[in-house]
Design an enzyme around this catalytic site. Structure first.
Site, PDB file in Angstrom:
ATOM      1  N   VAL A 167     104.588 145.963 115.344  1.00 56.16           N
ATOM      2  CA  VAL A 167     104.990 147.224 114.731  1.00 56.16           C
ATOM      3  C   VAL A 167     106.437 147.472 115.122  1.00 56.16           C
ATOM      4  CG1 VAL A 167     104.561 149.703 114.574  1.00 56.16           C
ATOM      5  CG2 VAL A 167     102.641 148.123 114.877  1.00 56.16           C
ATOM      6  N   CYS A 168     107.255 147.804 114.135  1.00 54.50           N
ATOM      7  CA  CYS A 168     108.646 148.181 114.388  1.00 54.50           C
ATOM      8  C   CYS A 168     109.369 147.046 115.126  1.00 54.50           C
ATOM      9  CB  CYS A 168     108.676 149.497 115.159  1.00 54.50           C
ATOM     10  SG  CYS A 168     110.269 150.342 115.184  1.00 54.50           S
ATOM     11  N   SER A 169     110.108 147.377 116.186  1.00 58.30           N
ATOM     12  CA  SER A 169     110.907 146.370 116.887  1.00 58.30           C
ATOM     13  C   SER A 169     110.074 145.479 117.791  1.00 58.30           C
ATOM     14  CB  SER A 169     112.021 147.046 117.700  1.00 58.30           C
ATOM     15  OG  SER A 169     111.476 147.959 118.633  1.00 58.30           O
TER      16      SER A 169
END
Length: 329
Positions: free
Chosen positions: A104-106
């Site tokens: 998720v995300c970075s």
């Protein structure tokens, strides 16, 4: 009943919503008969971690003691900028083992550092896409979608996109009805396909500095069915067509035609999702003129036609009354 285990990796500087968003989706799905997700969190040493917002998260145990899960989920956050080498080493060893590997995300940065993304198409938060692509050239980074599936690997863009991805995984595991009910319970929309852009047209384009151009941007969004040719828009801005086209692109970062295409597509998608209006009427309302023209636009941008898009992403039960007034949300 097949139980699927989900292990979420915790570390200092984590984005708390990257953890709690997907967990709430999986936990909500587990309330259904014949659905079961075993949810666990773990940090390197089993100690609590502090999120980027200051929230302290207490894991269920340590990564060293964690069994191989069905789904391994790696959140993002500020802590991905300078991760503990031991965490990267753990992901390098244990990343290939689960049936599904999710970021998720970075969190994609951690998986890339551990060599888990090489040769795969992935996405991440728009703010770190360039960094991911430059630092790990063996990774194919697509900055546009909100999430990407590539075999057993699933990566998502920033924060709330993790909820979209988790809903997609629940739908994959247990069907649309379960995922849709969870989405309604969480008061989110089960309607964002993975290839949806991280930004709407209004967010993708910069806001024009000059008032006449800003007014034209707003007018396009409010009147997608009108004549939105360069000549017509230029007249509204009281500029020559050539000057208008040049100024619009300089100030918004895209041509007038591309901006109009994006606005019309978004409006058509909202109508398909939120109303029971017919395709012919939607095509006319959104400025496509004919259903065939709208179908071609959908296939080009989303890889699916309007009818299939509505079937998969409509937020209204079949037969429910709807009007275009619902678009004011």
């Amino acid at each position: 009943m097949k139980q699927r285990s989900v292990l979420v990796v915790l570390f200092d500087g984590i984005q708390s919503l990257d953890v709690t968003g997907p967990l709430e989706v999986f936990a909500g799905a587990s309330g259904f008969p014949e659905v079961s997700y075993e949810l666990r969190t773990a940090s390197l040493d089993g100690a609590p971690v502090r999120s980027s917002s200051g929230l302290v998260l207490v894991p269920d145990g340590s990564l060293a003691d964690a069994a191989t899960p069905h789904t391994l989920l790696v959140p993002g956050g500020e802590g991905t900028r300078d991760p503990a080498p031991a965490l990267v080493d753990w992901l390098r060893v244990h990343g290939p083992r689960p049936e599904r590997l999710v970021s998720v995300c970075s969190g994609a940065l951690l998986l890339a550092a551990a060599g888990q993304l090489d040769g795969h198409r992935v996405t991440t938060h728009w703010n770190v896409c360039d960094h991911l692509a430059r630092t790990y050239p063996a990774v194919e980074v697509d900055p546009e979608p909100i999430f990407v599936r590539d075999g057993r690997l699933a990566t998502s863009a920033g924060v709330t996109a993790g909820i979209d991805l988790a809903l997609a995984l629940v739908e994959e595991d247990h069907g649309r009805e379960v995922a849709l009910t969870v989405a309604r319970h969480l008061v989110v929309f089960l309607r964002r396909p993975g290839n949806q852009s991280q930004f709407s047209a209004q967010l993708t384009a910069q806001t024009a500095r000059r008032e006449p151009l800003r007014e034209v941007q707003h007018w396009i969004a409010e009147h997608p069915g009108e004549d939105l040719s360069v000549e017509s828009l230029a007249a509204r801005a009281r500029l020559s067509a050539r000057h208008f086209a040049r100024a619009f692109q300089a100030e918004t970062g895209m041509t007038p035609g591309r901006y109009v295409d994006r606005v019309r597509l978004e409006q058509a998608r909202r109508l398909l999702e939120d109303t029971t209006d017919g395709v012919i009427g939607i095509a006319r309302t959104c400025g496509y003129g004919t259903p065939e023209a709208m179908r071609r636009a959908f296939l080009k941008a989303l890889g699916t036609g309007p009818a299939e898009y509505r079937r998969r992403f409509s937020s209204r039960p079949a037969g429910a009354p709807a009007t275009t007034k619902q678009l004011t949300h």
